[in-house]
Design a protein around this motif. Structure first.
Motif, PDB file in Angstrom:
ATOM      1  N   ILE A  62     -18.686  28.166  22.695  1.00  0.00           N
ATOM      2  CA  ILE A  62     -18.827  27.181  21.618  1.00  0.00           C
ATOM      3  C   ILE A  62     -20.004  26.272  21.939  1.00  0.00           C
ATOM      4  O   ILE A  62     -20.559  26.303  23.038  1.00  0.00           O
ATOM      5  CB  ILE A  62     -17.535  26.352  21.425  1.00  0.00           C
ATOM      6  CG1 ILE A  62     -17.162  25.593  22.708  1.00  0.00           C
ATOM      7  CG2 ILE A  62     -16.387  27.250  20.985  1.00  0.00           C
ATOM      8  CD1 ILE A  62     -15.923  24.712  22.578  1.00  0.00           C
ATOM      9  N   SER A  63     -20.377  25.442  20.996  1.00  0.00           N
ATOM     10  CA  SER A  63     -21.541  24.589  21.206  1.00  0.00           C
ATOM     11  C   SER A  63     -21.208  23.387  22.087  1.00  0.00           C
ATOM     12  O   SER A  63     -20.058  22.912  22.106  1.00  0.00           O
ATOM     13  CB  SER A  63     -22.090  24.078  19.869  1.00  0.00           C
ATOM     14  OG  SER A  63     -21.209  23.114  19.309  1.00  0.00           O
ATOM     15  N   LEU A  64     -22.214  22.917  22.797  1.00  0.00           N
ATOM     16  CA  LEU A  64     -22.064  21.704  23.593  1.00  0.00           C
ATOM     17  C   LEU A  64     -21.722  20.526  22.689  1.00  0.00           C
ATOM     18  O   LEU A  64     -20.943  19.651  23.065  1.00  0.00           O
ATOM     19  CB  LEU A  64     -23.344  21.427  24.395  1.00  0.00           C
ATOM     20  CG  LEU A  64     -23.357  20.157  25.232  1.00  0.00           C
ATOM     21  CD1 LEU A  64     -22.216  20.146  26.244  1.00  0.00           C
ATOM     22  CD2 LEU A  64     -24.703  20.003  25.932  1.00  0.00           C
ATOM     23  N   GLU A  65     -22.266  20.518  21.479  1.00  0.00           N
ATOM     24  CA  GLU A  65     -21.983  19.442  20.533  1.00  0.00           C
ATOM     25  C   GLU A  65     -20.493  19.372  20.199  1.00  0.00           C
ATOM     26  O   GLU A  65     -19.928  18.279  20.092  1.00  0.00           O
ATOM     27  CB  GLU A  65     -22.803  19.618  19.244  1.00  0.00           C
ATOM     28  CG  GLU A  65     -24.284  19.395  19.422  1.00  0.00           C
ATOM     29  CD  GLU A  65     -25.036  20.605  20.006  1.00  0.00           C
ATOM     30  OE1 GLU A  65     -26.222  20.453  20.305  1.00  0.00           O
ATOM     31  OE2 GLU A  65     -24.423  21.675  20.176  1.00  0.00           O
ATOM     32  N   GLU A  66     -19.863  20.533  20.043  1.00  0.00           N
ATOM     33  CA  GLU A  66     -18.430  20.554  19.756  1.00  0.00           C
ATOM     34  C   GLU A  66     -17.632  19.997  20.934  1.00  0.00           C
ATOM     35  O   GLU A  66     -16.715  19.178  20.754  1.00  0.00           O
ATOM     36  CB  GLU A  66     -17.968  21.973  19.441  1.00  0.00           C
ATOM     37  CG  GLU A  66     -16.515  22.054  19.036  1.00  0.00           C
ATOM     38  CD  GLU A  66     -16.071  23.452  18.640  1.00  0.00           C
ATOM     39  OE1 GLU A  66     -14.839  23.640  18.508  1.00  0.00           O
ATOM     40  OE2 GLU A  66     -16.915  24.347  18.463  1.00  0.00           O
TER      41      GLU A  66
END
Length: 164
Positions: A62-66
């Motif tokens: 998953i994204s680091l932002e998530e």
């Protein structure tokens, strides 16, 4: 002024890294497993530094932002290092009017901190809270799970000495 996050460098060990990788593997296929991974990762490291968040994001695909969004949304996650001993000074109304502000300032002075955070040696972290529900003992602070009440500024050195 130096950012508090820069005062204590991230320290990883092969044992902690292996634990983190196992946690990620255990939850990789679990829908909604991110929060559980982050809780367990924080148990391993004591907080969730960027390095751990990156590993979690990559491991779960998953994204680091998530990951960062979840870490910063929930108050039980911390991106700041915690000390071996966590000191929390109540600055709620009852404590504050009885001198908790001066106690907090003395702790900052004695620990070499500007406004809370963690000491460079990782021994103590200091924070303020709004109420711990011990107003009859005001002013109050806690060190780990130990409650200290009816304090004066002069009590600070004695309390710190117990944990040195």
């Amino acid at each position: 002024m130096k950012n508090r996050l820069e005062t204590v460098p991230f320290k990883d060990t092969p044992e902690k890294r292996a634990q983190l990788e196992q946690i990620i593997a255990d939850y990789k296929e679990v829908p909604g497993g991110l929060i559980q991974v982050l809780k367990k990762a924080q148990d391993v490291y004591g907080y969730l530094p960027l390095e751990v968040q990156i590993t979690v994001a990559e491991g779960l695909g998953i994204s680091l932002e998530e990951v960062y969004g979840v870490v910063t949304f929930y108050s039980f996650f911390s991106i700041e290092p915690k000390g071996e001993h966590n000191i929390s000074v109540c600055l709620g109304t009852a404590c504050y009017v009885k001198g908790a502000g001066q106690i907090y300032e003395r702790l900052c002075e004695r620990l070499g901190l500007k406004d809370g955070g963690c000491t460079p040696d990782g021994k103590f972290s200091l924070s303020a809270c709004r109420c711990i529900g011990a107003c009859g003992l005001a002013p109050v602070l806690t060190v780990d799970e130990e409650v200290y009440g009816r304090l004066t500024v002069d009590d600070v050195d004695k309390i710190l000495a117990k944990y040195m």
